[in-house]
Every structure is written in C-alpha cells, then in structure tokens.
Design a protein around this motif. Structure first.
Motif, PDB file in Angstrom:
ATOM      1  N   PHE A 179       9.570   8.323  -3.426  1.00 31.43           N
ATOM      2  CA  PHE A 179       8.753   7.547  -2.482  1.00 31.43           C
ATOM      3  C   PHE A 179       7.808   6.608  -3.227  1.00 31.43           C
ATOM      4  CE2 PHE A 179       9.801  10.456   1.086  1.00 31.43           C
ATOM      5  CZ  PHE A 179       9.933   9.515   2.105  1.00 31.43           C
ATOM      6  N   LEU A 180       7.210   7.087  -4.300  1.00 28.68           N
ATOM      7  CA  LEU A 180       6.289   6.250  -5.073  1.00 28.68           C
ATOM      8  C   LEU A 180       7.041   5.176  -5.852  1.00 28.68           C
ATOM      9  CD1 LEU A 180       3.899   9.042  -6.412  1.00 28.68           C
ATOM     10  CD2 LEU A 180       3.394   7.355  -4.638  1.00 28.68           C
ATOM     11  N   PRO A 183       8.670   2.499  -2.467  1.00 28.42           N
ATOM     12  CA  PRO A 183       8.058   2.678  -1.143  1.00 28.42           C
ATOM     13  C   PRO A 183       8.692   1.826  -0.052  1.00 28.42           C
ATOM     14  CG  PRO A 183       6.617   1.411  -2.583  1.00 28.42           C
ATOM     15  CD  PRO A 183       7.739   1.900  -3.436  1.00 28.42           C
ATOM     16  N   SER A 184       9.312   0.708  -0.420  1.00 28.95           N
ATOM     17  CA  SER A 184       9.931  -0.182   0.563  1.00 28.95           C
ATOM     18  C   SER A 184      11.419  -0.348   0.264  1.00 28.95           C
ATOM     19  CB  SER A 184       9.242  -1.555   0.539  1.00 28.95           C
ATOM     20  OG  SER A 184       9.878  -2.436   1.442  1.00 28.95           O
TER      21      SER A 184
END
Length: 451
Positions: A179-180, A183-184
C-alpha cells in the motif's frame, strides 16, 4: 479477552513492521535475522511436548514472509526460506522422530535423484549446473522433508489455527508495504497484464499467491475464530485489504486459488458444526460475499475497469485474447512433448528451461510443476505424482480431524499448476494436510467429596 488483546497487538506490531521496512529497507535484514533467532530460541528452550508446534510455527512464519523478504532483500539468499523449512524439518525429525508410515515420501525423494544424473548429460555446457539443479529441486525437496516431519504428528485444531496465524502475520506487513509502495493503482496501469508496480515492485505471480494465503487465513478466522463483533470487523477489514491488493496485481492465479481454498474450507467446516453455528455461518457468508463484491467494485474503479477485462480474458482495448493461459499453455505442451520423447528417465532436472534458452534465446521458468515433473523425470515423475496425490487421500481416510485438509491440498495443487514451486508455500502447506489433528481435551473438574 487476553487472547484477543494479544491477537490485536500482533496485528498492530506487523502493521508497524511493514511501515518501518518501507521507510528503511535495510531493516528487512534485521527483521529476518531477528525472526530467525527468535524461533531458534523458542525451539531449543521449549519442552519436548511443545517442540512440534514450535517448529511448525517457525516454518509457517518464514513461509508467510518469504516473498516479503525477497522483495526487500532481507534474506541471505533468494531460496533462503526453502532452506530454512528444510533445516527446521530436519531439526524436528531429530527431536520428534518420524512416522514409519511416511515411507512413500522417502521413495518420493529417492525418485528425484536420477534426474540429476540425466541432467549432467543433457544440460548445456555454459549452464551453472549446481545453481540450476538447486533451483529446480529445492521446492520438491522442501516438500519431501516437511512431509517427513509433519506426517501423522499429533496437534490440536487450536495449534493449527495458531500456526496459520503465524503464517499470516508477515503477510500483514507485506500488505502494508505494498500500500505504501503503490498508493494509487491507476497511475501505474497501461494494460491488463500482470503488474509489477502494483505488486510492490516484485513478481505479481508470487505476490498474488502470498496475498491469497492471507485472504484464506483471515477468511477462515472470520468464520471459525472471531467470537466478538470487533474481531469479525477486524478480520473482514484485513481480508478486504489483502483481497484488493491481490486483485490489482492482475495475476489471477493467487486470487482464484484463495477463493477455491475458502470454499473448500467452508464446505467441510459447515458440515461438522452444530445447527446454531450453521445459521451463523450462513449469515457471515452473506456478509462475506457482500464485502467481496464491494472490494471488487473498488478494484474495478481503481483500475478504470481494466481488472474486469483481465478476468474476462480481454486486452486493454476490450479485444478477446486467444490464450487464456497467457502463454503457459504452450509451455505445458512443450513439456508434455518432452515427456513423450523421453518417457523413461525424462530430460533431466532444469533441462526444460535450458531447452527454451537454446531454442528461443530466453529461459522462461515453468509455471506448471505437473508438466515439469513429467518432462524432467519421465515415468519416475508419474510415480512421484501418484504418491503426492493419492497418499494424502489415503491418510485422510483414517484421520478426519483436520477441517482444513481439502483447503490445504487444494492450495498445493492449484498453486503448482499456476506458479510451480517458486516459493515454499505449496510445499509446506501440502505437509500441513498430513498432520494428525485431534480435538482439544477440556479438563474435567470434579467436585471433591467431603470426608
């Protein structure tokens, strides 16, 4: 209550670990050696009655962390976790012995040896013989040693759930890291192919497989190990987070395998619980399906509809792809042809990849362990597959206490058919199916008679 607090604390700790490793990747090495030292300490100091489960917990933890350590360069070598599982299994056999009924797996290991001698005559001169053989056989040897240790070892269902949690905890860290890292999802998509960037910068196939294990474990905990509403919500949130990241890797194998394992678990679990629990499972299953639907909708939105095209086997323009296997069908056919051409002893370990280098200039690793075993081991490979498929079913006919049995076997078979044995997970999880799971014995408190 204390158990729930410990569980939540472990989840929080591994969320923090994922964040720390992302912001300082050199900590991954410290994490790896700290975990190794911790489990060695636990194994050595545990009483004899606890040796088996401590070794299983250690193996499970490293199996769950394997891809995370690979992508963050934390382990001392690419195949480190397979070697660790082999090492811990041998230590386990030293402490706890092994079952005489596990002899088919001795035969299985012996049947792997001739392919090495065949390879010595068939591999190209410029190939690193030791490295190639070790890479191809590390997975099968890992499976054999893990099974020899696990076969008919008595554990309780509580202990099985505990070791599955050990496996899932580093996957929590892995999920946070991804996720880090990305993130997109929208920013890294250009087509419907497997996406390395949305997988945390590593191979999508391996990442999706590991996240699929996390999906399975937290789904199982939702149904079997979530006594409070708070824990149910927590497990659903973690499940959805892992599902989303697994889906947007665009590698379908890990996601489909996870769903198959969850269904296999639910069918068996539903059949053994009380009527009241059956009603709870039905309600939870409806909620579970709803959260899966929401996760899919979010994934579709984040990928601009590309994920829908991917699972419909279409390219980014919406055109239907001719090959649903993305080239793996051709590899399968070539390896089966290798078996037909060399039916007795096969073409030798690692020769399938070596041939592709000679013919096509690139050595694509086989995605299918079944066809690779047949091609490289010949008729001995047929015997290997017979042992691997039918021996667990024979074991199950006498030991029916493990309601994860079919889920474990399903994971192994599905994974080796889309990801071969690149990671230790299919080997170790196959071995877990051969544990002798017993019901926990609750102590009986008798009232003392007055004299």
């Amino acid at each position: 209550m204390k158990t729930n607090i410990t569980y939540i604390s472990l989840i929080a700790l591994h969320i923090l670990l994922g964040m720390l490793v992302f912001f300082n990747e050199t900590l991954s090495k410290f994490y790896f050696f700290l975990a190794f030292g911790f489990f060695i300490y636990r194994i050595i100091l545990s009483p004899s009655s606890r040796k088996t489960i401590e070794i299983l917990n250690a193996c499970a933890y490293f199996v769950g962390a394997e891809v995370f350590f690979r992508m963050t360069k934390g382990a001392f070598s690419y195949e480190a976790v397979k070697y660790i599982v082999i090492l811990f299994s041998i230590v386990g056999m030293f402490y706890k012995g092994l079952s005489g009924n596990s002899y088919p797996y001795f035969i299985y290991l012996l049947l792997l040896i001739p392919s090495i001698f065949v390879a010595s005559t068939t591999l190209s001169f410029d190939v690193n013989f030791r490295t190639n053989i070790a890479f191809v056989l590390s997975g099968p040897i890992c499976l054999g040693t893990a099974v020899l240790f696990c076969y008919d070892k008595r554990v309780t269902m509580k202990q099985v759930n505990s070791l599955l949690l050990y496996m899932a905890l580093p996957i929590v860290s892995h999920t946070v890291y991804i996720f880090l890292y990305n993130p997109s999802v929208k920013e890294v998509l250009s087509n419907t192919g497997s996406n390395r960037a949305s997988s945390g910068g590593w191979g999508a196939n391996q990442v999706a497989t590991i996240l699929g294990i996390g999906m399975f474990v937290f789904a199982a905990r939702l149904f079997a190990k979530s006594p409070s509403i708070g824990l149910k919500i927590l497990n659903i949130i973690i499940f959805c987070a892992m599902s989303f990241r697994a889906i947007v890797t665009f590698s379908r194998g890990g996601v489909i395998t996870a769903i198959m394992c969850i269904l296999a678990f639910l069918v068996i679990y539903y059949s053994i619980v009380s009527r009241r629990q059956k009603n709870n499972i039905v309600m939870l299953f409806l909620i579970f399906c709803s959260t899966m639907a929401v996760t899919w909708v979010i994934s579709s939105s984040e990928t601009g509809g590309f994920i829908d095209l991917r699972y419909a086997n279409k390219d980014h323009t919406g055109r239907q792809k001719q090959d649903v296997s993305t080239g793996r069908g051709d590899l399968f056919e070539k390896e089966i042809q290798g078996f037909i051409d060399n039916p007795f002893f096969g073409i030798g370990s690692s020769r399938a990849k070596d041939q592709r280098i000679e013919e096509e200039g690139q050595g694509v690793t086989s995605h299918n362990e079944v066809s690779r075993v047949l091609a490289e081991h010949g008729m001995l490979g047929v015997i290997v597959l017979i042992i691997l498929i039918f021996k667990p079913l024979d074991f199950r006919s006498r030991n029916k206490g493990n309601y994860y049995f079919y889920a474990f076997l399903c994971f192994w078979f599905a994974t080796i058919n889309h990801s071969s044995m690149r990671i230790a997970a299919p080997a170790f999880i196959y071995a877990l199916a051969l544990l002798n799971v017993t019901n926990e014995k609750h102590p009986i408190h008798r009232k003392q008679l007055k004299q």
